[in-house]
Design a protein around this motif. Structure first.
Motif, PDB file in Angstrom:
ATOM      1  N   MET A 151       9.033  -4.783  -1.172  1.00 18.22           N
ATOM      2  CA  MET A 151       8.588  -4.971  -2.543  1.00 18.22           C
ATOM      3  C   MET A 151       9.291  -4.040  -3.530  1.00 18.22           C
ATOM      4  N   GLY A 152      10.242  -3.250  -3.044  1.00 20.08           N
ATOM      5  CA  GLY A 152      10.999  -2.385  -3.948  1.00 20.08           C
ATOM      6  C   GLY A 152      10.565  -0.940  -3.923  1.00 20.08           C
ATOM      7  N   GLY A 153       9.807  -0.542  -2.900  1.00 15.22           N
ATOM      8  CA  GLY A 153       9.347   0.835  -2.813  1.00 15.22           C
ATOM      9  C   GLY A 153      10.467   1.804  -2.484  1.00 15.22           C
ATOM     10  N   PRO A 171       5.134  -0.938  10.010  1.00 15.66           N
ATOM     11  CA  PRO A 171       4.903  -2.171   9.237  1.00 15.66           C
ATOM     12  C   PRO A 171       4.479  -1.922   7.796  1.00 15.66           C
ATOM     13  N   LEU A 172       3.625  -0.940   7.557  1.00 12.07           N
ATOM     14  CA  LEU A 172       3.187  -0.670   6.191  1.00 12.07           C
ATOM     15  C   LEU A 172       4.362  -0.229   5.323  1.00 12.07           C
ATOM     16  N   LEU A 173       5.188   0.655   5.844  1.00 11.98           N
ATOM     17  CA  LEU A 173       6.354   1.107   5.089  1.00 11.98           C
ATOM     18  C   LEU A 173       7.327  -0.039   4.870  1.00 11.98           C
ATOM     19  N   ARG A 174       7.500  -0.876   5.873  1.00 12.54           N
ATOM     20  CA  ARG A 174       8.398  -2.025   5.744  1.00 12.54           C
ATOM     21  C   ARG A 174       7.960  -2.919   4.579  1.00 12.54           C
ATOM     22  N   THR A 175       6.650  -3.098   4.432  1.00 11.71           N
ATOM     23  CA  THR A 175       6.152  -3.920   3.330  1.00 11.71           C
ATOM     24  C   THR A 175       6.414  -3.254   1.988  1.00 11.71           C
ATOM     25  N   TYR A 176       6.185  -1.959   1.903  1.00 10.35           N
ATOM     26  CA  TYR A 176       6.514  -1.223   0.681  1.00 10.35           C
ATOM     27  C   TYR A 176       7.979  -1.466   0.290  1.00 10.35           C
ATOM     28  N   LEU A 178       5.722   2.981  -5.117  1.00  2.00           N
ATOM     29  CA  LEU A 178       6.026   1.598  -5.490  1.00  2.00           C
ATOM     30  C   LEU A 178       5.648   1.408  -6.951  1.00  2.00           C
ATOM     31  N   GLU A 179       6.660   1.251  -7.796  1.00  2.00           N
ATOM     32  CA  GLU A 179       6.419   0.980  -9.204  1.00  2.00           C
ATOM     33  C   GLU A 179       6.110  -0.507  -9.356  1.00  2.00           C
ATOM     34  N   ILE A 180       4.935  -0.810  -9.860  1.00  2.00           N
ATOM     35  CA  ILE A 180       4.450  -2.188  -9.869  1.00  2.00           C
ATOM     36  C   ILE A 180       5.376  -3.107 -10.660  1.00  2.00           C
ATOM     37  N   CYS A 209       1.503   8.464   1.685  1.00  2.00           N
ATOM     38  CA  CYS A 209       2.318   8.955   2.794  1.00  2.00           C
ATOM     39  C   CYS A 209       2.422   7.849   3.844  1.00  2.00           C
ATOM     40  N   SER A 210       3.638   7.454   4.182  1.00  2.00           N
ATOM     41  CA  SER A 210       3.854   6.428   5.208  1.00  2.00           C
ATOM     42  C   SER A 210       4.257   7.115   6.510  1.00  2.00           C
TER      43      SER A 210
END
Length: 250
Positions: free
Chosen positions: A209-211, A201-206, A232-234, A141-142
């Motif tokens: 990366m394609g989240g 910021p945490l959501l922005r990083t997700y 986020l699918e690795i 949860c973001s």
């Protein structure tokens, strides 16, 4: 390297919480970050703390705890109901996900800490954990601070426009109070600059990366947040991003 210490980069180091004192320190930092409590007796804790692995990020110079998060590993989608997120989102679509999953939760940074390297080191540690455990989906949860959706309309419009979950994984509504941003903002074009300024910021990083996210935000009065389910699918992370994260680990 000691088993409890995991990664060291510059002035920061990460390690697994080792015992009740470490977990209480994380709970105290969470209370400060989420609710502003500054008493030694104020702890943010719940029933998930006992089944999660807790990661601490410390300032190596003074051993001060400046960031923490917890991880709950799941062998596959058939265990999704064990997750913290399942309290708030109807996640039956993800039962079909066959790979290993990890729920990342209660991520927080000390309110007085401003160094962007803290977030980079935390993500590097998550990357190591994902690599070491063959994880295929990272989720959680973001949170947006506060419960007034009007403060984040451009951010939500950006999520609606570019970052909604694939239909096959889309979480459905379960919580009693939600903001259905994909529906309510369907005609709103986001101001990209304002959207990114208001994006956590945490959501922005997700997202970088394609989240992807749910099509609605949960109004969480207990935590005084609005949050969106985030996945986020690795295998979908751009190779260049993976290289950057792994470079911090090495």
């Amino acid at each position: 390297m000691d088993e409890a210490e995991m990664l060291s980069k510059g002035r920061y180091r990460t390690r697994i919480a080792d015992g009740d004192a470490d977990i209480e320190a994380a709970q105290r930092l969470r209370q400060l970050a989420f609710r502003g409590g500054d008493s030694q007796d104020d702890l943010d804790r719940d029933q998930f703390d006992g089944i999660c692995t807790h990661i601490l990020v410390e300032d190596a110079q003074d051993k001060r705890l400046i960031c923490c998060f917890r991880m709950l590993p799941l062998d596959g989608g058939d265990e999704i109901e064990r997750s913290y997120s399942a309290q708030f989102y109807e996640l039956s679509a993800l039962r079909a996900f066959s790979g290993r999953m990890v729920e990342m939760g209660r991520f927080c940074i000390h309110p007085e800490a401003r160094d962007p390297d803290i977030l980079r080191v935390a993500w590097a540690e998550m990357t190591r954990y994902v690599d070491d455990n063959d994880v295929e989906l990272l989720f959680g949860c973001s949170s947006f601070k506060g419960t007034d959706a009007d403060d984040y309309l451009d951010a939500f419009a950006m999520l609606k426009e570019r970052h909604l979950a694939p239909r096959r994984w889309l979480p459905r509504v379960k919580a009693p109070s939600v903001f259905r941003f994909a529906q309510k903002l369907r005609l709103r074009q986001p101001d990209a600059k304002l959207a990114m300024l208001r994006m956590p910021p945490l959501l922005r990083t997700y997202l970088v990366m394609g989240g992807w996210v749910s099509d609605h935000a949960v109004v969480d009065l207990q935590m005084n947040t609005l949050h969106v389910f985030t996945g986020l699918e690795i295998n979908a992370i751009p190779p260049a991003r993976k290289r950057l994260l792994r470079a911090v680990v090495q």
